[in-house]
Motif scaffolding. Sequence first.
Motif, PDB file in Angstrom:
ATOM      1  N   ARG A 162     165.244  75.292  72.616  1.00 54.01           N
ATOM      2  CA  ARG A 162     163.852  75.656  72.802  1.00 54.01           C
ATOM      3  C   ARG A 162     163.543  76.984  72.126  1.00 54.01           C
ATOM      4  O   ARG A 162     164.443  77.768  71.805  1.00 54.01           O
ATOM      5  CB  ARG A 162     163.515  75.769  74.295  1.00 54.01           C
ATOM      6  CG  ARG A 162     163.540  74.464  75.003  1.00 54.01           C
ATOM      7  CD  ARG A 162     163.023  74.470  76.408  1.00 54.01           C
ATOM      8  NE  ARG A 162     162.981  75.724  77.135  1.00 54.01           N
ATOM      9  CZ  ARG A 162     162.955  75.806  78.469  1.00 54.01           C
ATOM     10  NH1 ARG A 162     162.972  74.699  79.205  1.00 54.01           N
ATOM     11  NH2 ARG A 162     162.914  76.974  79.065  1.00 54.01           N
ATOM     12  N   TRP A 166     159.100  72.214  75.691  1.00 55.74           N
ATOM     13  CA  TRP A 166     160.020  71.590  74.742  1.00 55.74           C
ATOM     14  C   TRP A 166     159.357  71.252  73.419  1.00 55.74           C
ATOM     15  O   TRP A 166     160.024  70.834  72.477  1.00 55.74           O
ATOM     16  CB  TRP A 166     160.634  70.328  75.351  1.00 55.74           C
ATOM     17  CG  TRP A 166     161.689  70.642  76.361  1.00 55.74           C
ATOM     18  CD1 TRP A 166     161.575  70.619  77.720  1.00 55.74           C
ATOM     19  CD2 TRP A 166     163.028  71.074  76.095  1.00 55.74           C
ATOM     20  NE1 TRP A 166     162.750  70.995  78.313  1.00 55.74           N
ATOM     21  CE2 TRP A 166     163.663  71.283  77.345  1.00 55.74           C
ATOM     22  CE3 TRP A 166     163.754  71.299  74.921  1.00 55.74           C
ATOM     23  CZ2 TRP A 166     164.986  71.711  77.447  1.00 55.74           C
ATOM     24  CZ3 TRP A 166     165.077  71.719  75.028  1.00 55.74           C
ATOM     25  CH2 TRP A 166     165.675  71.915  76.280  1.00 55.74           C
ATOM     26  N   ASP A 167     158.044  71.437  73.328  1.00 58.40           N
ATOM     27  CA  ASP A 167     157.352  71.153  72.074  1.00 58.40           C
ATOM     28  C   ASP A 167     157.866  72.079  70.974  1.00 58.40           C
ATOM     29  O   ASP A 167     157.945  73.298  71.156  1.00 58.40           O
ATOM     30  CB  ASP A 167     155.845  71.343  72.230  1.00 58.40           C
ATOM     31  CG  ASP A 167     155.232  70.321  73.171  1.00 58.40           C
ATOM     32  OD1 ASP A 167     155.929  69.339  73.493  1.00 58.40           O
ATOM     33  OD2 ASP A 167     154.076  70.506  73.589  1.00 58.40           O
ATOM     34  N   SER A 190     154.580  70.685  80.704  1.00 59.37           N
ATOM     35  CA  SER A 190     153.966  71.972  80.353  1.00 59.37           C
ATOM     36  C   SER A 190     154.106  72.303  78.868  1.00 59.37           C
ATOM     37  O   SER A 190     153.477  73.234  78.381  1.00 59.37           O
ATOM     38  CB  SER A 190     154.583  73.098  81.186  1.00 59.37           C
ATOM     39  OG  SER A 190     155.946  73.295  80.847  1.00 59.37           O
ATOM     40  N   GLY A 191     154.948  71.563  78.165  1.00 60.82           N
ATOM     41  CA  GLY A 191     155.051  71.750  76.721  1.00 60.82           C
ATOM     42  C   GLY A 191     156.110  72.724  76.257  1.00 60.82           C
ATOM     43  O   GLY A 191     156.128  73.070  75.071  1.00 60.82           O
ATOM     44  N   SER A 213     158.324  66.798  68.225  1.00 65.30           N
ATOM     45  CA  SER A 213     156.868  66.813  68.216  1.00 65.30           C
ATOM     46  C   SER A 213     156.369  65.523  68.837  1.00 65.30           C
ATOM     47  O   SER A 213     157.090  64.526  68.899  1.00 65.30           O
ATOM     48  CB  SER A 213     156.320  66.973  66.793  1.00 65.30           C
ATOM     49  OG  SER A 213     156.638  65.835  66.014  1.00 65.30           O
ATOM     50  N   GLN A 214     155.135  65.549  69.335  1.00 66.36           N
ATOM     51  CA  GLN A 214     154.499  64.364  69.905  1.00 66.36           C
ATOM     52  C   GLN A 214     155.392  63.705  70.955  1.00 66.36           C
ATOM     53  O   GLN A 214     155.742  62.531  70.869  1.00 66.36           O
ATOM     54  CB  GLN A 214     154.148  63.368  68.809  1.00 66.36           C
ATOM     55  CG  GLN A 214     153.189  63.923  67.765  1.00 66.36           C
ATOM     56  CD  GLN A 214     152.889  62.941  66.656  1.00 66.36           C
ATOM     57  OE1 GLN A 214     153.319  61.802  66.690  1.00 66.36           O
ATOM     58  NE2 GLN A 214     152.136  63.383  65.664  1.00 66.36           N
TER      59      GLN A 214
END
Length: 205
Positions: free
Chosen positions: A19, A84-85, A81-82, A111-112
Amino acid sequence: MTELINTLHTTCQCWTFLRKDGVAVRLTEHDNLLEIDGETYSPGALIDASRFTLTSDLTPGTAEVSGALESEMFDEADMISGVWDGARVDVFRADWKKATRVAHIWSGRLSQIEHDGFQFSAALVSLKSDFANLLGRAYTRQCDAVLGDARCGVDVTDPAFSGTDCDQRIQTCRDRFSNAENFRGFPHMPGSDFLLAGPEAERHR
């Protein structure tokens, strides 16, 4: 040839997820813990990956993955919550009988991400996608702020500005919005005619 065939039968896929905040998860599809280059890879990667595409130019390669992540470090709330984006992903195959035999397969970013409990699917883009990220500011005569954002400072809820747009020019910022002090461009930068003129043109003035 026999050794090569045996090696192919004793390899497994391994994944490193890193991350942006530095948290790393290392997983393997093997049944037991693996020690590779001083790092521990835990069972828990039931991942199906499509073919990883590589490109010879700056166009990012792509891949798609799906499966189940059994590691407790993949918290569903974190995925929602994002956090890992954009995480970096390194994929390789390792010989679980001799962990020094490692072959790198692909590096990219998540992504996505879509998930349902521990089931997930995600698109991956190669690290070449990092070259598309804008760093710093553009040195242009026009403003690079968005009308109404914190850098601009214009109150777009003011009825006086209802239906008004901004073309990013200093004249518009000054005359229409009275906001020249917050202009985020470089209106006085020299143009191409000045740069091309050179010292000879200046001497003949």
